[in-house]
Design an enzyme around this catalytic site. Structure first.
Site, PDB file in Angstrom:
ATOM      1  N   ALA A  68     -15.655  -0.943 -37.118  1.00 53.24           N
ATOM      2  CA  ALA A  68     -14.472  -0.936 -37.204  1.00 53.24           C
ATOM      3  C   ALA A  68     -13.737  -1.055 -38.712  1.00 53.24           C
ATOM      4  CB  ALA A  68     -13.788  -1.984 -36.293  1.00 53.24           C
ATOM      5  N   ARG A  69     -13.602  -2.183 -39.045  1.00 51.87           N
ATOM      6  CA  ARG A  69     -13.160  -2.626 -40.414  1.00 51.87           C
ATOM      7  C   ARG A  69     -13.661  -3.897 -40.876  1.00 51.87           C
ATOM      8  NH1 ARG A  69     -12.626   1.815 -41.333  1.00 51.87           N
ATOM      9  NH2 ARG A  69     -10.878   3.286 -42.026  1.00 51.87           N
ATOM     10  N   GLU A 104     -15.909  -4.210 -49.690  1.00 50.05           N
ATOM     11  CA  GLU A 104     -16.731  -3.138 -49.849  1.00 50.05           C
ATOM     12  C   GLU A 104     -16.515  -2.545 -51.149  1.00 50.05           C
ATOM     13  OE1 GLU A 104     -15.474  -0.210 -46.920  1.00 50.05           O
ATOM     14  OE2 GLU A 104     -16.197  -1.582 -45.238  1.00 50.05           O
ATOM     15  N   HIS A 151     -20.461   1.854 -45.149  1.00 45.86           N
ATOM     16  CA  HIS A 151     -19.258   2.343 -44.772  1.00 45.86           C
ATOM     17  C   HIS A 151     -19.588   4.067 -44.596  1.00 45.86           C
ATOM     18  CE1 HIS A 151     -14.443   2.191 -43.968  1.00 45.86           C
ATOM     19  NE2 HIS A 151     -15.043   3.488 -43.548  1.00 45.86           N
ATOM     20  N   ILE A 152     -20.276   4.248 -43.640  1.00 44.51           N
ATOM     21  CA  ILE A 152     -20.902   5.858 -43.727  1.00 44.51           C
ATOM     22  C   ILE A 152     -20.729   6.278 -42.213  1.00 44.51           C
ATOM     23  CG2 ILE A 152     -22.757   5.626 -45.686  1.00 44.51           C
ATOM     24  CD1 ILE A 152     -24.931   5.053 -43.509  1.00 44.51           C
ATOM     25  N   ALA A 167     -18.445   8.006 -40.967  1.00 40.44           N
ATOM     26  CA  ALA A 167     -18.025   9.339 -40.809  1.00 40.44           C
ATOM     27  C   ALA A 167     -18.853  10.270 -41.799  1.00 40.44           C
ATOM     28  CB  ALA A 167     -16.688   9.226 -41.205  1.00 40.44           C
TER      29      ALA A 167
HETATM   30  C1  MLT Z   1     -12.202   6.558 -41.259  1.00 38.00           C
HETATM   31  O1  MLT Z   1     -11.367   5.691 -40.988  1.00 38.00           O
HETATM   32  O2  MLT Z   1     -12.162   7.661 -40.756  1.00 38.00           O
HETATM   33  C2  MLT Z   1     -13.543   5.900 -41.800  1.00 38.00           C
HETATM   34  O3  MLT Z   1     -13.461   4.901 -42.486  1.00 38.00           O
HETATM   35  C3  MLT Z   1     -13.878   7.087 -42.932  1.00 38.00           C
HETATM   36  C4  MLT Z   1     -13.674   7.059 -44.348  1.00 38.00           C
HETATM   37  O4  MLT Z   1     -12.216   7.276 -44.722  1.00 38.00           O
HETATM   38  O5  MLT Z   1     -14.228   6.736 -45.090  1.00 38.00           O
END
Ligand code: MLT
Length: 316
Positions: A231-232, A261, A280-281, A283
């Site tokens: 998520a975050r 991050e 944070h990979i 996507a």
């Molecule tokens: C998103 O919210 O789509 C993801 O965190 C991907 C990003 O923007 O790095």
């Protein structure tokens, strides 16, 4: 149109935009550099990792269009966007597929000790009998935030032969039915935490989800369970997670998102062997980023032509 690209996006899309528009790039820029770069811009394209504050947007009197090349809107001042009447377009779908697949990859990697298996084999250690893992099939998958991404993960879990439970912030009968059709039983957060062998977190970061998975929530989980945070950072209390992992309260965890991050930050979980950390990979697949790039170009074309731009699927 004068465009500012504030995050790295697909190179083909950048090339296309450069051929058609006046494009400025300010990648990984701090607040001052961003305020300077946005000054005469009409459109801003950004991802996570950059803070789009009211001050940044206020520095651009001609700004009309914001394109979030992905899903999360926790890094933009939505109240300011609303007040000023800016158009915000999100492109959540392509990344959702990639995030769902990475969630599965992390569950499998944790269950089969993949990182250890690889590291030991490279060292010439044949640790076959130390690397007994766990099946996903037949286990309970708990989805915290069974929305766009979470419900995809749930669907994949159901196809994998898992029993799938999910929860959402505002449950309704219609949502329960939609999730049921995907093989997910809608229940509440406590039941998800209590019953799941794999808990995957997919909620957006907002006031109501800060430290949602805190010490109390972790204490509800089975000691044999694993937690995957896609998520975050800020949704999972990393200090409480560390305590749960080191005291045997939890079998393992995987985190693609982190409280802190960016280059140089080291997670407080970095020394734990039962944890997998990725930067944070979620996507980051060529396919998803290419599709996002194509949608950005379409969005800009539609905006320039004055035609309807699909509004943000947020609470704007
Ligand atoms: C998103 O919210 O789509 C993801 O965190 C991907 C990003 O923007 O790095």
């Amino acid at each position: 149109m004068k465009i500012l690209i504030a995050s790295p996006i697909d190179t083909q899309a950048t090339r296309t935009m450069r051929a058609r528009y006046d494009v400025v790039l300010a990648l990984n820029a701090g607040p001052d550099e961003l305020r300077e770069a946005i000054r005469d811009r009409e459109a801003l394209i950004f991802r996570s990792g950059v803070q789009i504050t009211a001050e940044v947007m206020a520095a651009a009197p001609n700004l009309k269009l914001l394109v979030r090349a992905g899903s999360g809107v926790d890094n933009i001042d939505l109240e300011y966007v609303r007040r000023r009447g800016l158009t915000l377009v999100r492109i959540p779908e392509p990344g959702a597929k990639a995030v769902a697949e990475l969630t599965f990859a992390l569950m499998l990697a944790l269950s089969r000790h993949l990182l250890w298996a690889d590291a030991l084999t490279r060292q010439g250690r044949w640790a076959k009998h130390e690397l007994n893992g766990y099946l996903l099939t037949g286990k309970t998958l708990g989805i915290v935030g069974a929305g766009n991404i979470g419900s995809r993960v749930g669907q994949m879990g159901a196809a994998w032969g898992m029993r799938v439970l999910g929860c959402v912030e505002h449950p309704t009968a219609a949502k329960a039915l939609r999730l049921h059709q995907k093989g997910i039983r809608l229940t509440d957060l406590h039941e998800v935490l209590r019953q799941a062998d794999f808990v995957c977190v997919h909620v957006p970061l907002k006031d109501s989800t800060v430290n949602l998975i805190d010490a109390e929530a972790l204490a509800l989980m089975k000691p044999s369970a694993v937690l995957v945070n896609m998520a975050r950072g800020g949704v999972v209390d990393e200090r409480a997670l560390r305590e749960a992992l080191t005291s045997g309260r939890l079998r393992g965890a995987a985190l693609d998102v982190h409280e802190r991050e960016g280059e140089g930050h080291i997670s407080p979980l970095a020394d734990l062997p039962n944890v997998i950390l990725t930067p944070h990979i979620g996507a980051m697949t060529v396919d998803s980023q290419r599709e996002i790039g194509e949608r950005i170009v379409e969005t800009l074309e539609a905006f320039r032509a004055g035609s309807h731009v699909r509004p943000a699927a947020t609470s704007l």
